[in-house]
Design a protein around this motif. Structure first.
Motif, mmCIF file in Angstrom:
data_model
loop_
_atom_site.group_PDB
_atom_site.id
_atom_site.type_symbol
_atom_site.label_atom_id
_atom_site.label_comp_id
_atom_site.label_asym_id
_atom_site.label_seq_id
_atom_site.Cartn_x
_atom_site.Cartn_y
_atom_site.Cartn_z
ATOM 1 N N ILE A 56 34.394 -1.427 -58.714
ATOM 2 C CA ILE A 56 35.494 -1.680 -59.645
ATOM 3 C C ILE A 56 36.453 -0.488 -59.712
ATOM 4 O O ILE A 56 37.660 -0.651 -59.479
ATOM 5 C CB ILE A 56 34.947 -2.070 -61.025
ATOM 6 C CG1 ILE A 56 34.316 -3.458 -60.949
ATOM 7 C CG2 ILE A 56 36.044 -2.033 -62.083
ATOM 8 C CD1 ILE A 56 33.728 -3.953 -62.236
ATOM 9 N N PRO A 57 35.993 0.725 -60.021
ATOM 10 C CA PRO A 57 36.958 1.834 -60.005
ATOM 11 C C PRO A 57 37.528 2.102 -58.624
ATOM 12 O O PRO A 57 38.690 2.510 -58.505
ATOM 13 C CB PRO A 57 36.130 3.028 -60.520
ATOM 14 C CG PRO A 57 34.716 2.636 -60.368
ATOM 15 C CD PRO A 57 34.672 1.150 -60.502
ATOM 16 N N ALA A 58 36.745 1.882 -57.566
ATOM 17 C CA ALA A 58 37.258 2.125 -56.211
ATOM 18 C C ALA A 58 38.458 1.242 -55.919
ATOM 19 O O ALA A 58 39.488 1.717 -55.403
ATOM 20 C CB ALA A 58 36.159 1.889 -55.178
ATOM 21 N N MET A 59 38.383 -0.052 -56.257
ATOM 22 C CA MET A 59 39.493 -0.952 -55.962
ATOM 23 C C MET A 59 40.643 -0.754 -56.936
ATOM 24 O O MET A 59 41.812 -0.907 -56.568
ATOM 25 C CB MET A 59 39.018 -2.403 -55.992
ATOM 26 C CG MET A 59 38.023 -2.758 -54.897
ATOM 27 S SD MET A 59 38.597 -2.329 -53.227
ATOM 28 C CE MET A 59 40.060 -3.366 -53.088
ATOM 29 N N ALA A 60 40.343 -0.407 -58.194
ATOM 30 C CA ALA A 60 41.423 -0.115 -59.140
ATOM 31 C C ALA A 60 42.208 1.113 -58.694
ATOM 32 O O ALA A 60 43.449 1.138 -58.750
ATOM 33 C CB ALA A 60 40.851 0.095 -60.543
ATOM 34 N N LEU A 61 41.497 2.136 -58.227
ATOM 35 C CA LEU A 61 42.170 3.338 -57.734
ATOM 36 C C LEU A 61 42.946 3.062 -56.461
ATOM 37 O O LEU A 61 43.968 3.705 -56.191
ATOM 38 C CB LEU A 61 41.138 4.443 -57.498
ATOM 39 C CG LEU A 61 40.484 5.023 -58.755
ATOM 40 C CD1 LEU A 61 39.316 5.924 -58.376
ATOM 41 C CD2 LEU A 61 41.496 5.787 -59.586
#
Length: 735
Positions: A692-697
Motif C-alpha cells: 500500500i505505501p509502495a504504490m501510494a508513493l
C-alpha cells in the motif's frame, strides 16, 4: 323477542363476515401457492465434478456432451477457492471436494496431491469416508477457515432428502457430518434410478487419474494423453445426462487442479435455477464475484442449497450461481472467451514477478538520476526539463497498469514485453495530456491532471464492475480468488493518493483566484464522496481503506484550512472512520444473506465469534507481505529517502526544491502530508502490508518531483553566483 331476533341477526352477520374473511384468506393462500409453484425448485440436483477440466479442453467434436451443456445452460470460469498445497499453491482433488462439502475453503494434510481413498462400503448400500475424523481435525485445527466438513450432505439429510454419490471424490463432497453417504457406487450406473435422491454427486476423474501433474509436472495443453482423458470424462458426463430424471438441475465444475500451476476451470449449470426459471444460454455470475463469467466452488455449495430450498448456514461463504442474462453468443465464442480468461491469468502469473522487478529497478534508477540532477545540478536546465517529463510519466505508471487491461496484451507473442510497452505507452499518453494545455506552466498543473485521471478512472471502474482490476499486474488474480470486485488494496493505495493530490491541485488553482472557501467546499465534497465510494458495498467495498482514507482527506483539509493537526483530532477522525465503515458493514449485513458482500459477512463473523480468526489471518498476511516482498519494501524506503533527503534539503539550486514548491503552491504540502498519512494508516489496517505505501508513493513522489522541478525553473537561484572578475578601472592609463 325482538332482542333475540337482533342477536341472531348479529350472529348471522358475524358468521358471514368470518366466512368472507376465510374465503379471502383461502384465495390469497391459493394465489401465494400458485405463485410459489410458478417458481418451483428442481426435484433434485446433480453435481458433477471433473477435477482439472479447463475451457481449453472443450471441443465440439471431441467433447459433445460437455458442449451440449454449454449450449443449453449457463457457463463461467470457476475459481477453486480451497486450502492449497503449502509449497505449490495448487488445489488438490481432496481439498476441492471437501470445499464443496463445507461451502468454505478446506484442505487435506500432506505435501502432495494424493487421490481420494475409496470409501468403506456399508451393508445398507451406503459408505463411509476413510479417516474422516482426521480430515475434520486437520481443517479445524490446522487451517484458519475452520470449515464444517459434511455440512452440505447433512443439510440435505436433515431436511429428509436422500443423498447418493458415485466415485471416491464424490463421497467426500456428499458425506454428512459423520463422514457417511446414504447411497454409494463406484460409477453412476451403480446408483440405479436417480429419481429417489434429492442430491446426487458424481465424480468424473479421468483427467486426475491420467497422471497429469501427479508428480507436479503439467501435461501439454494439446497432448494426446490429456485429450484422451478429457474424452473419457466427457463420456462419463454423457452417462449422467442419459440417466437424468425430469426436473433436475445439473451443476458441473472442474473442482481442482491436475497440473503444477493453478488454473481457472469449467463451470456449467443447466436446468431450473434458484429463481425457478431454467438457466438460459449465457454467462453465469454470482454475488461473490460480481463478474459475468466468473464463479467460485464455494458458490457451488450455496447454489445446491438454494436449489433445494434449504436455509443457508452462516458457515457457507458463497452465493448461488445465477444467470447474467440470456446471450446470443455462440457456444464456440463463449468457450474461446472463457479459455482466454484462463490464458490471461496464466500469463499474469508469469509476468507479475518480473514486471515488479523491472518496475522497482527502473524507479530506483530514476530516483538516483533525479537526485544527481537536483542535488548536484548536473545537466543544467535541460536535465531538469527531462526529469520533469520522466517524473510525470512515472507518476502515471500506476493508473496505466489498470488501463492496460483495455488492450489484450496477454494474447500477444511476447507478453512480458507487451505488458511493459502497453503500460509505458498509456503512461506516456497520460503525460501528453498533462503537458498539452496551458496548465503545464503551473507548478501543480501536470500533477493535477495525472492525479485527477488516476482518481476518476478507478472511481469509474469500481462503479461499473471493477473490470480494469481483473488480471491486471497490480489488480486481482482470479485463480487465487482473494477478491473479485471493489477496490483491491493496491488499487485503493493508487486511488487515495491520486484523489488527495488532485484535490490539492484544484484547491491551489481556486485559492490563487481568491476562492479559498470554494476550494475547501469542493475538496470536502469530492473527498468525502471518494471515501464513501471506497467503502460502499456496491462500489469499492473496502473495509480497511475507509478509516485510512478518511484520515488522509481530513488531514489534507485541516492543513488546507490553515489549522494544525493534533493527536486528538487524528484520534477523533480515526474513530469516525471506524464508525463509518461499521455503519456501512451493518447496513450490508441487514441484507439477505445471499446479497451480502464480505463487509456484511464480517459482521456475521463478529456475531459468531470468528472475528479474531479473520483479523489474525489478515495480520499474518500483512506481516508476510511486508517481510517477504523485499522489492516493494526497498522501493518504499528509497522513495521516502528521495523525498526527505533530496527534495526537502538545500541543493545546488539553492533552497530545497520541496520548500520552493510549497512556497509557490502551498496546497501541495497539505496534499502530500494527507496522502502519506493515508498510506501509513492503510499499511497498518490492510493485509497487503508494504504494497500500500509502495504504490501510494509511486504516485505521490514522482508527481511531487515534477512540481518541485517546475518550482526550481520558476524561481531564481538563491545561492551566491560565482564571483566575477574585478571590473576594469575607468581611469586613464598611467604614463
Amino acid at each position: 323477542m325482538g332482542s333475540a331476533h337482533e342477536d341472531r341477526s348479529r350472529r348471522a352477520r358475524h358468521r358471514a363476515v368470518c366466512v368472507l374473511l376465510a374465503a379471502v384468506l383461502l384465495t390469497l393462500s391459493y394465489a401465494g401457492t400458485a405463485a410459489a409453484s410458478a417458481r418451483s425448485l428442481p426435484a433434485r440436483v446433480v453435481v458433477v465434478g471433473v477435477p482439472g477440466l479447463q475451457w481449453s479442453d472443450l471441443d465440439r467434436a471431441r467433447t459433445p456432451n460437455l458442449w451440449k451443456l454449454v449450449e443449453g445452460g449457463g457457463a463461467a470460469s470457476l475459481s477453486t477457492r480451497a486450502v492449497p498445497l503449502p509449497d505449490r499453491g495448487v488445489t488438490c482433488e481432496v481439498a476441492g471436494w471437501l470445499t464443496v462439502s463445507a461451502g468454505q475453503r478446506a484442505g487435506a494434510p500432506g505435501t502432495d496431491c494424493a487421490p481420494p481413498a475409496p470409501p468403506l462400503p456399508a451393508p445398507d448400500g451406503g459408505a463411509s469416508v476413510p479417516d474422516w475424523p482426521g480430515l475434520v481435525t486437520y481443517n479445524t485445527e490446522e487451517t484458519s477457515y475452520k470449515p464444517a466438513l459434511g455440512l452440505l450432505g447433512q443439510l440435505v439429510a436433515d431436511a429428509g432428502g436422500k443423498v447418493a454419490a458415485a466415485g471416491p471424490g464424490a463421497a467426500l463432497g456428499a458425506a454428512d457430518r459423520s463422514g457417511k453417504v446414504g447411497k454409494y457406487a463406484a460409477t453412476i450406473d451403480g446408483l440405479g434410478d436417480l429419481a429417489p435422491y434429492r442430491l446426487v454427486v458424481v465424480e468424473a476423474a479421468d483427467l486426475a487419474r491420467a497422471g497429469t501433474g501427479r508428480d507436479g509436472g503439467p501435461a501439454p495443453a494439446g497432448g494426446r494423453d490429456r485429450q484422451a482423458a478429457v474424452a473419457g470424462a466427457d463420456r462419463q458426463v454423457g452417462a449422467v445426462l442419459d440417466r437424468l430424471p425430469p426436473e433436475t438441475t445439473v451443476l458441473l465444475g472442474g473442482l481442482s487442479d491436475t497440473s503444477a500451476a493453478p488454473h481457472l476451470h469449467v463451470a456449467v449449470a443447466q436446468g431450473p435455477s434458484p429463481d425457478g426459471e431454467p438457466y438460459p444460454h449465457g454467462y453465469l455470475t454470482t454475488t461473490s464475484t460480481r463478474q459475468d463469467g466468473l464463479v467460485t466452488n464455494t458458490d457451488l455449495t450455496a447454489t445446491v442449497i438454494a436449489l433445494l430450498g434449504l436455509e443457508t448456514p452462516n458457515g457457507v461463504v458463497g452465493h448461488a450461481w445465477r444467470s447474467a442474462g440470456p446471450s446470443g453468443e455462440p457456444a464456440a465464442a463463449m468457450v474461446r472467451d472463457l479459455a482466454g480468461e484462463d490464458l490471461a491469468s496464466q500469463v499474469l502469473r508469469e509476468v507479475r514477478g518480473p514486471f515488479f522487478t523491472v518496475f522497482v529497478a527502473v524507479q530506483i534508477l530514476f530516483y538516483l538520476l533525479a537526485a544527481v540532477a537536483i542535488r548536484r545540478g548536473w545537466g543544467g536546465s535541460r536535465a531538469l526539463t527531462a526529469t520533469r517529463a520522466v517524473a510525470v510519466v512515472s507518476g502515471a505508471i500506476a493508473i496505466a497498469t489498470f488501463l492496460a487491461q483495455l488492450v489484450p496484451w496477454w494474447s500477444l507473442p511476447a507478453p512480458m514485453a507487451a505488458v511493459i510497452l502497453t503500460i509505458t505507452g498509456i503512461a506516456c499518453a497520460i503525460a501528453g495530456i498533462a503537458f498539452a494545455g496551458p496548465w503545464r506552466a503551473h507548478v501543480l498543473g501536470p500533477l493535477t491532471v495525472v492525479a485527477g485521471i488516476t482518481s476518476l478512472a478507478l472511481l469509474a471502474d469500481v462503479m461499473t464492475g471493477s473490470r480494469l482490476q481483473v488480471n491486471a499486474v497490480t489488480g486481482y488474480e482470479p485463480v487465487t480468488g482473494g477478491r473479485f470486485y471493489g477496490f483491491s488494496n493496491i488499487a485503493f493505495a493508487v486511488y487515495s493518493a491520486g484523489t488527495i493530490l488532485a484535490l490539492a491541485g484544484i484547491a491551489q488553482w481556486l485559492i490563487s483566484r481568491g476562492r479559498r472557501t470554494l476550494a475547501l467546499t469542493v475538496c470536502a465534497a469530492y473527498g468525502l464522496f471518494a471515501v464513501f465510494a471506497d467503502g460502499w458495498p456496491a462500489w469499492g467495498a473496502d473495509f480497511g481503506g475507509v478509516p485510512a482514507f478518511l484520515v488522509g482527506v481530513a488531514v489534507f483539509l485541516i492543513l488546507l484550512s490553515g489549522s494544525r493537526v493534533s493527536p486528538v483530532k487524528l484520534g477523533l477522525i480515526g474513530l469516525i472512520g471506524v464508525l463509518l465503515i461499521g455503519v456501512i458493514a451493518v447496513a450490508d449485513w441487514l441484507k439477505p444473506a445471499a446479497q451480502r458482500t464480505h463487509l456484511g459477512s464480517f459482521v456475521q463473523q463478529v456475531l459468531d465469534g470468528e472475528a479474531w480468526t479473520v483479523i489474525g489471518r489478515k495480520l499474518g498476511a500483512m506481516i508476510g507481505v511486508t517481510v517477504g516482498n523485499w522489492s516493494l519494501t526497498l522501493l518504499s524506503l528509497v522513495a521516502l529517502a528521495f523525498l526527505f533527503l533530496v527534495l526537502d534539503r538545500p541543493s545546488r539550486w539553492g533552497a530545497s526544491a520541496l520548500g520552493r514548491a510549497y512556497l509557490l503552491a502551498p496546497a501541495l504540502r497539505a496534499g502530500l502530508i494527507g496522502a502519506l498519512a493515508c498510506a501509513l494508516i492503510g499499511f497498518l489496517m490492510n493485509d497487503s502490508g508494504i504494497a500500500i505505501p509502495a504504490m501510494a508513493l509511486t504516485v505521490a513522489v514522482p508527481l511531487t518531483l515534477a512540481a518541485c522541478v517546475r518550482a526550481l525553473q520558476l524561481s531564481p537561484p538563491t545561492t551566491p553566483e560565482r564571483a566575477s572578475a574585478p571590473a576594469g578601472t575607468t581611469a586613464p592609463p598611467a604614463l
